[in-house]
Scaffold this motif. Structure first.
Motif, mmCIF file in Angstrom:
data_model
loop_
_atom_site.group_PDB
_atom_site.id
_atom_site.type_symbol
_atom_site.label_atom_id
_atom_site.label_comp_id
_atom_site.label_asym_id
_atom_site.label_seq_id
_atom_site.Cartn_x
_atom_site.Cartn_y
_atom_site.Cartn_z
ATOM 1 N N ALA A 267 0.834 -1.208 0.000
ATOM 2 C CA ALA A 267 0.000 0.000 0.000
ATOM 3 C C ALA A 267 0.867 1.256 0.000
ATOM 4 N N LEU A 268 1.969 1.219 0.733
ATOM 5 C CA LEU A 268 2.874 2.370 0.772
ATOM 6 C C LEU A 268 3.495 2.602 -0.606
ATOM 7 N N ALA A 269 3.921 1.553 -1.251
ATOM 8 C CA ALA A 269 4.508 1.681 -2.591
ATOM 9 C C ALA A 269 3.497 2.272 -3.567
ATOM 10 N N ARG A 270 2.247 1.790 -3.499
ATOM 11 C CA ARG A 270 1.203 2.352 -4.371
ATOM 12 C C ARG A 270 0.967 3.820 -4.053
ATOM 13 N N ALA A 271 0.927 4.153 -2.770
ATOM 14 C CA ALA A 271 0.679 5.539 -2.368
ATOM 15 C C ALA A 271 1.805 6.451 -2.838
ATOM 16 N N LEU A 272 3.042 6.022 -2.685
ATOM 17 C CA LEU A 272 4.174 6.838 -3.140
ATOM 18 C C LEU A 272 4.163 6.997 -4.655
ATOM 19 N N ALA A 273 3.872 5.926 -5.358
ATOM 20 C CA ALA A 273 3.825 5.989 -6.820
ATOM 21 C C ALA A 273 2.711 6.915 -7.309
ATOM 22 N N ALA A 274 1.628 7.002 -6.541
ATOM 23 C CA ALA A 274 0.492 7.821 -6.951
ATOM 24 C C ALA A 274 0.679 9.309 -6.647
ATOM 25 N N LEU A 275 1.635 9.638 -5.801
ATOM 26 C CA LEU A 275 1.847 11.044 -5.458
ATOM 27 C C LEU A 275 2.433 11.809 -6.641
ATOM 28 N N PRO A 276 2.041 13.063 -6.796
ATOM 29 C CA PRO A 276 2.733 13.895 -7.789
ATOM 30 C C PRO A 276 4.218 13.977 -7.416
ATOM 31 N N ALA A 277 5.070 14.035 -8.396
ATOM 32 C CA ALA A 277 6.516 14.024 -8.161
ATOM 33 C C ALA A 277 6.942 15.113 -7.184
ATOM 34 N N ARG A 278 6.375 16.305 -7.296
ATOM 35 C CA ARG A 278 6.764 17.410 -6.409
ATOM 36 C C ARG A 278 6.434 17.091 -4.957
ATOM 37 N N ASP A 279 5.271 16.502 -4.711
ATOM 38 C CA ASP A 279 4.888 16.131 -3.347
ATOM 39 C C ASP A 279 5.750 14.988 -2.835
ATOM 40 N N ARG A 280 6.032 14.023 -3.708
ATOM 41 C CA ARG A 280 6.856 12.877 -3.327
ATOM 42 C C ARG A 280 8.269 13.335 -2.960
ATOM 43 N N ASP A 281 8.838 14.260 -3.741
ATOM 44 C CA ASP A 281 10.175 14.768 -3.435
ATOM 45 C C ASP A 281 10.219 15.379 -2.035
ATOM 46 N N VAL A 282 9.236 16.210 -1.709
ATOM 47 C CA VAL A 282 9.205 16.852 -0.391
ATOM 48 C C VAL A 282 9.076 15.795 0.699
ATOM 49 N N LEU A 283 8.140 14.882 0.534
ATOM 50 C CA LEU A 283 7.915 13.845 1.543
ATOM 51 C C LEU A 283 9.162 12.996 1.765
ATOM 52 N N LEU A 284 9.809 12.569 0.698
ATOM 53 C CA LEU A 284 10.948 11.675 0.834
ATOM 54 C C LEU A 284 12.212 12.390 1.297
ATOM 55 N N LEU A 285 12.389 13.656 0.935
ATOM 56 C CA LEU A 285 13.515 14.411 1.493
ATOM 57 C C LEU A 285 13.345 14.572 3.000
ATOM 58 N N PHE A 286 12.107 14.785 3.423
ATOM 59 C CA PHE A 286 11.827 14.932 4.848
ATOM 60 C C PHE A 286 11.956 13.593 5.577
ATOM 61 N N ALA A 287 11.334 12.551 5.026
ATOM 62 C CA ALA A 287 11.281 11.257 5.713
ATOM 63 C C ALA A 287 12.559 10.439 5.536
ATOM 64 N N TRP A 288 13.054 10.324 4.327
ATOM 65 C CA TRP A 288 14.222 9.482 4.067
ATOM 66 C C TRP A 288 15.516 10.275 4.085
ATOM 67 N N GLY A 289 15.450 11.544 3.687
ATOM 68 C CA GLY A 289 16.650 12.387 3.697
ATOM 69 C C GLY A 289 16.915 13.004 5.052
ATOM 70 N N ASP A 290 15.899 12.949 5.919
ATOM 71 C CA ASP A 290 16.008 13.477 7.278
ATOM 72 C C ASP A 290 16.331 14.972 7.290
ATOM 73 N N LEU A 291 15.761 15.703 6.318
ATOM 74 C CA LEU A 291 15.956 17.146 6.257
ATOM 75 C C LEU A 291 14.816 17.842 6.978
ATOM 76 N N SER A 292 15.106 19.011 7.529
ATOM 77 C CA SER A 292 14.081 19.835 8.174
ATOM 78 C C SER A 292 13.272 20.543 7.088
ATOM 79 N N TYR A 293 12.175 21.204 7.482
ATOM 80 C CA TYR A 293 11.378 21.965 6.514
ATOM 81 C C TYR A 293 12.251 22.989 5.795
ATOM 82 N N GLU A 294 13.073 23.692 6.564
ATOM 83 C CA GLU A 294 13.933 24.730 5.997
ATOM 84 C C GLU A 294 14.938 24.124 5.008
ATOM 85 N N GLU A 295 15.478 22.964 5.364
ATOM 86 C CA GLU A 295 16.453 22.321 4.487
ATOM 87 C C GLU A 295 15.803 21.784 3.218
ATOM 88 N N VAL A 296 14.588 21.269 3.322
ATOM 89 C CA VAL A 296 13.869 20.815 2.131
ATOM 90 C C VAL A 296 13.606 22.014 1.215
#
Length: 193
Positions: free
Chosen positions: A128-157
């Motif tokens: 379900a997570l893979a489907r949800a990530l694939a369904a996100l617009p690229a711009r939203d996915r980039d923000v989410l994954l930089l925050f979650a997987w890149g461990d960046l703060s809002y300011e850093e994103v």
């Protein structure tokens, strides 16, 4: 968000020093290559991660004269570069999510110590997570994954993607809502292993 280890020399100072001593730039690679590799591996798989991380540092080195020394931490700058490179591999990323849907085991790229330390798995929610990530617009996915997987703060994103912090907040909020809804309003990171 994890704290970075105290570095004896600021990233901005290393970049400045590398203008006259190119070898100084190697310290940035030592500091951030593993972090970038993990991020790219999670998005595109280990097959292309090493190449993209290498390309990231080649681009950063070539652009080091344009680095804004007002920012002591180069992580957002490097994550911005690698995210742009990932965007060129969108088809690979989508194929990775489809493969995650089919794969039964969690093949994390981190070291065994990282796997043991994590202690929590989202295996049951992976399709379900893979489907949800694939369904996100690229711009939203980039923000989410930089925050979650890149461990960046809002300011850093915001700095990594060169967008206003308000845009980061709205994209992250939208992405979280969509992913949460796709997962039946549960958070896989809080399920017991």
């Amino acid at each position: 968000m994890t704290a970075l280890p105290a570095n004896p020399v600021r990233d901005a100072d290393l970049i400045g020093e590398s203008r006259t001593d190119p070898e100084a730039f190697a310290a940035l690679f030592d500091r951030y290559s593993r972090m970038l590799y993990r991020y790219v591996s999670q998005r595109l798989g280990p097959e292309v991660a090493e190449d993209l991380v290498g390309e990231t540092f080649l681009i950063a080195f070539a652009r080091r004269d344009r680095y804004d020394a007002a920012y002591p931490d180069a992580r957002p700058w490097l994550f911005g570069i690698v995210t742009k490179l990932v965007s060129r591999h969108r088809r690979t990323e989508a194929a990775r999510y489809r493969a995650l849907l089919r794969s039964p085991a969690d093949d994390v790229v981190d070291s065994p110590a990282d796997r043991v330390a994590a202690g929590v798995t989202a295996r049951s929610a992976r399709p379900a997570l893979a489907r949800a990530l694939a369904a996100l617009p690229a711009r939203d996915r980039d923000v989410l994954l930089l925050f979650a997987w890149g461990d960046l703060s809002y300011e850093e994103v915001a700095r990594a993607l060169d967008i206003p912090i308000g845009t980061v907040r709205s994209r992250l909020n939208r992405a979280r809502k969509k992913v949460r809804a796709a997962l039946g309003n549960t958070d896989p990171m809080h399920e017991e292993a």
